[in-house]
Design an enzyme around this catalytic site. Structure first.
Site, PDB file in Angstrom:
ATOM      1  N   GLY A  20       0.811  -1.207   0.000  1.00 26.20           N
ATOM      2  CA  GLY A  20       0.000   0.000   0.000  1.00 26.20           C
ATOM      3  C   GLY A  20       0.845   1.258   0.000  1.00 26.20           C
ATOM      4  O   GLY A  20       0.567   2.235  -0.703  1.00 26.20           O
ATOM      5  N   ARG A  24       7.257   1.886   0.996  1.00 26.41           N
ATOM      6  CA  ARG A  24       7.557   0.464   1.177  1.00 26.41           C
ATOM      7  C   ARG A  24       7.913  -0.174  -0.158  1.00 26.41           C
ATOM      8  O   ARG A  24       8.726  -1.102  -0.213  1.00 26.41           O
ATOM      9  CB  ARG A  24       6.386  -0.255   1.834  1.00 26.41           C
ATOM     10  CG  ARG A  24       6.742  -1.652   2.329  1.00 26.41           C
ATOM     11  CD  ARG A  24       5.615  -2.248   3.148  1.00 26.41           C
ATOM     12  NE  ARG A  24       5.424  -1.505   4.388  1.00 26.41           N
ATOM     13  CZ  ARG A  24       4.320  -1.544   5.117  1.00 26.41           C
ATOM     14  NH1 ARG A  24       3.291  -2.277   4.722  1.00 26.41           N
ATOM     15  NH2 ARG A  24       4.236  -0.858   6.227  1.00 26.41           N
ATOM     16  N   ARG A  43       1.668  11.001  -9.047  1.00 20.01           N
ATOM     17  CA  ARG A  43       0.971  11.216  -7.776  1.00 20.01           C
ATOM     18  C   ARG A  43       1.752  10.687  -6.581  1.00 20.01           C
ATOM     19  O   ARG A  43       1.193  10.416  -5.528  1.00 20.01           O
ATOM     20  CB  ARG A  43      -0.432  10.594  -7.802  1.00 20.01           C
ATOM     21  CG  ARG A  43      -1.338  11.191  -8.873  1.00 20.01           C
ATOM     22  CD  ARG A  43      -2.681  10.489  -8.935  1.00 20.01           C
ATOM     23  NE  ARG A  43      -3.505  11.082  -9.989  1.00 20.01           N
ATOM     24  CZ  ARG A  43      -4.727  11.559  -9.809  1.00 20.01           C
ATOM     25  NH1 ARG A  43      -5.278  11.526  -8.605  1.00 20.01           N
ATOM     26  NH2 ARG A  43      -5.420  12.052 -10.809  1.00 20.01           N
ATOM     27  N   ARG A  87      -0.443  -8.798  -3.171  1.00 20.24           N
ATOM     28  CA  ARG A  87      -0.427  -7.735  -2.164  1.00 20.24           C
ATOM     29  C   ARG A  87       0.525  -8.128  -1.041  1.00 20.24           C
ATOM     30  O   ARG A  87       0.470  -9.242  -0.515  1.00 20.24           O
ATOM     31  CB  ARG A  87      -1.833  -7.508  -1.606  1.00 20.24           C
ATOM     32  CG  ARG A  87      -1.827  -6.670  -0.332  1.00 20.24           C
ATOM     33  CD  ARG A  87      -3.160  -6.041  -0.026  1.00 20.24           C
ATOM     34  NE  ARG A  87      -3.284  -5.687   1.379  1.00 20.24           N
ATOM     35  CZ  ARG A  87      -2.577  -4.753   2.018  1.00 20.24           C
ATOM     36  NH1 ARG A  87      -1.661  -4.060   1.369  1.00 20.24           N
ATOM     37  NH2 ARG A  87      -2.769  -4.518   3.306  1.00 20.24           N
ATOM     38  N   ILE A  88       1.400  -7.207  -0.665  1.00 24.89           N
ATOM     39  CA  ILE A  88       2.272  -7.363   0.497  1.00 24.89           C
ATOM     40  C   ILE A  88       1.983  -6.188   1.419  1.00 24.89           C
ATOM     41  O   ILE A  88       2.107  -5.038   1.024  1.00 24.89           O
ATOM     42  CB  ILE A  88       3.759  -7.423   0.104  1.00 24.89           C
ATOM     43  CG1 ILE A  88       4.143  -6.271  -0.845  1.00 24.89           C
ATOM     44  CG2 ILE A  88       4.096  -8.766  -0.535  1.00 24.89           C
ATOM     45  CD1 ILE A  88       5.631  -6.157  -1.114  1.00 24.89           C
ATOM     46  N   SER A  90       0.530  -4.924   5.748  1.00 23.51           N
ATOM     47  CA  SER A  90       0.299  -5.222   7.162  1.00 23.51           C
ATOM     48  C   SER A  90      -1.170  -5.556   7.393  1.00 23.51           C
ATOM     49  O   SER A  90      -2.039  -5.260   6.574  1.00 23.51           O
ATOM     50  CB  SER A  90       0.719  -4.038   8.024  1.00 23.51           C
ATOM     51  OG  SER A  90      -0.009  -2.882   7.648  1.00 23.51           O
ATOM     52  N   GLU A 162     -15.956   1.442  13.828  1.00 23.23           N
ATOM     53  CA  GLU A 162     -16.805   1.619  15.006  1.00 23.23           C
ATOM     54  C   GLU A 162     -17.938   0.599  15.009  1.00 23.23           C
ATOM     55  O   GLU A 162     -19.066   0.901  15.372  1.00 23.23           O
ATOM     56  CB  GLU A 162     -17.349   3.051  15.053  1.00 23.23           C
ATOM     57  CG  GLU A 162     -16.241   4.092  15.218  1.00 23.23           C
ATOM     58  CD  GLU A 162     -16.764   5.483  15.498  1.00 23.23           C
ATOM     59  OE1 GLU A 162     -17.937   5.618  15.883  1.00 23.23           O
ATOM     60  OE2 GLU A 162     -15.985   6.425  15.321  1.00 23.23           O
ATOM     61  N   GLU A 179      -7.537  -6.045   7.067  1.00 23.54           N
ATOM     62  CA  GLU A 179      -6.735  -5.095   6.278  1.00 23.54           C
ATOM     63  C   GLU A 179      -7.705  -4.351   5.380  1.00 23.54           C
ATOM     64  O   GLU A 179      -8.903  -4.351   5.651  1.00 23.54           O
ATOM     65  CB  GLU A 179      -5.612  -5.803   5.528  1.00 23.54           C
ATOM     66  CG  GLU A 179      -6.042  -7.000   4.691  1.00 23.54           C
ATOM     67  CD  GLU A 179      -6.546  -6.616   3.316  1.00 23.54           C
ATOM     68  OE1 GLU A 179      -5.744  -6.278   2.439  1.00 23.54           O
ATOM     69  OE2 GLU A 179      -7.782  -6.678   3.103  1.00 23.54           O
ATOM     70  N   ASP A 204      -0.310  -5.408  14.293  1.00 23.24           N
ATOM     71  CA  ASP A 204      -1.004  -5.028  15.523  1.00 23.24           C
ATOM     72  C   ASP A 204      -2.108  -6.041  15.808  1.00 23.24           C
ATOM     73  O   ASP A 204      -2.430  -6.874  14.959  1.00 23.24           O
ATOM     74  CB  ASP A 204      -1.572  -3.612  15.420  1.00 23.24           C
ATOM     75  CG  ASP A 204      -2.476  -3.440  14.214  1.00 23.24           C
ATOM     76  OD1 ASP A 204      -3.700  -3.561  14.387  1.00 23.24           O
ATOM     77  OD2 ASP A 204      -1.977  -3.186  13.101  1.00 23.24           O
ATOM     78  N   ARG A 217       9.182  -3.023  12.197  1.00 26.71           N
ATOM     79  CA  ARG A 217       8.315  -3.364  11.072  1.00 26.71           C
ATOM     80  C   ARG A 217       9.110  -3.744   9.832  1.00 26.71           C
ATOM     81  O   ARG A 217       8.788  -4.712   9.147  1.00 26.71           O
ATOM     82  CB  ARG A 217       7.367  -2.206  10.758  1.00 26.71           C
ATOM     83  CG  ARG A 217       6.355  -1.976  11.866  1.00 26.71           C
ATOM     84  CD  ARG A 217       5.264  -1.019  11.455  1.00 26.71           C
ATOM     85  NE  ARG A 217       4.292  -0.882  12.530  1.00 26.71           N
ATOM     86  CZ  ARG A 217       2.999  -0.662  12.329  1.00 26.71           C
ATOM     87  NH1 ARG A 217       2.527  -0.567  11.106  1.00 26.71           N
ATOM     88  NH2 ARG A 217       2.188  -0.554  13.353  1.00 26.71           N
TER      89      ARG A 217
END
Length: 234
Positions: A20, A24, A43, A87-88, A90, A162, A179, A204, A217
């Protein structure tokens, strides 16, 4: 060149790893790829193409969330001829037995809504990974001795959630982690007859509040990248 990717024709490899965070992508390219060249800066969403053990690979940032991921996945597959997207990133653990730094390999990805939902209308489409990639990633994770969990995850369309009632039901039904991108990645790949997988590192834990310190990380995420690369070229 597309609206969101400034790479020229031929700059993008058939295999693309998609973190993302664009920074990274830069870190992974510098650490894992030989002769990596920056092929996209549009961008600020950095993309690099190089080689890994002689195989051509692109590492392209996708941004945060399914709408952003959908843009890049569609353009990579439709306009640049990519065939494999991994996808890699967290994730947040949802089950007690899933710990920090563990690897989660997403077999399926549940969600409330994705950009693809308008296509399916009343159908509850079940986005899933490519089995060949999944099988290869599990084997790679075992070779690395990584604590690995394989199963369903939740792709949320909000970061600040929420809905504790919904989280409770997902925990009850065995969802491993949360994720924000995989469900749309799997849907877009299915539409384009491409391979897709999400290999994630637990950063987390929703139940305990535990989280990896920032300095830990990068070291932990390296294992995830290695597993993804080995899975792509098994």
């Amino acid at each position: 060149m597309t609206i969101h990717i400034g790479a020229a024709a031929g700059d993008i490899a058939e295999t693309v790893l998609m973190p993302g965070d664009p920074q990274r992508a830069k870190w992974a390219a510098e650490k894992f790829l030989d002769n990596a060249l920056c092929v996209n800066k549009t961008r600020g969403m950095l993309g690099y193409t190089g080689t890994w053990k002689g195989h051509r690979v692109t590492i392209q940032g996708s941004g945060m969330g399914m709408p952003s991921l959908s843009i890049y996945a569609n353009e990579l597959l439709r306009d640049y001829g990519a065939k494999t997207l991994i996808r890699i990133g967290s994730c947040g653990a949802m089950q007690e037995h899933v710990g920090l730094r563990d690897i989660v390999i997403a077999m399926t990805a549940s969600t409330l809504s994705t950009p693809s939902k308008g296509l399916f209308r009343e159908l509850s489409f079940a986005p899933c990974a490519d089995f060949g990639l999944l099988e290869a990633a599990v084997a790679a994770a075992r070779r690395h001795g990584a604590t690995t969990h394989v199963g369903g995850i939740y792709s949320s369309d909000v970061f600040y959630d929420e809905r504790p009632d919904l989280n409770e039901q997902m925990v009850r039904h065995g969802v491993l982690a949360v994720e924000m991108e995989a469900a749309e990645l799997y849907s877009v790949a299915a539409r384009h007859n491409a391979r897709a997988l999400a290999v994630l590192t637990v950063s987390d834990h929703l139940a305990t509040g535990a989280a990896l310190p920032a300095e830990d990380r990068e070291r932990s995420f390296g294992e995830m990248v290695a597993i993804a690369l080995e899975a792509a070229f098994n």
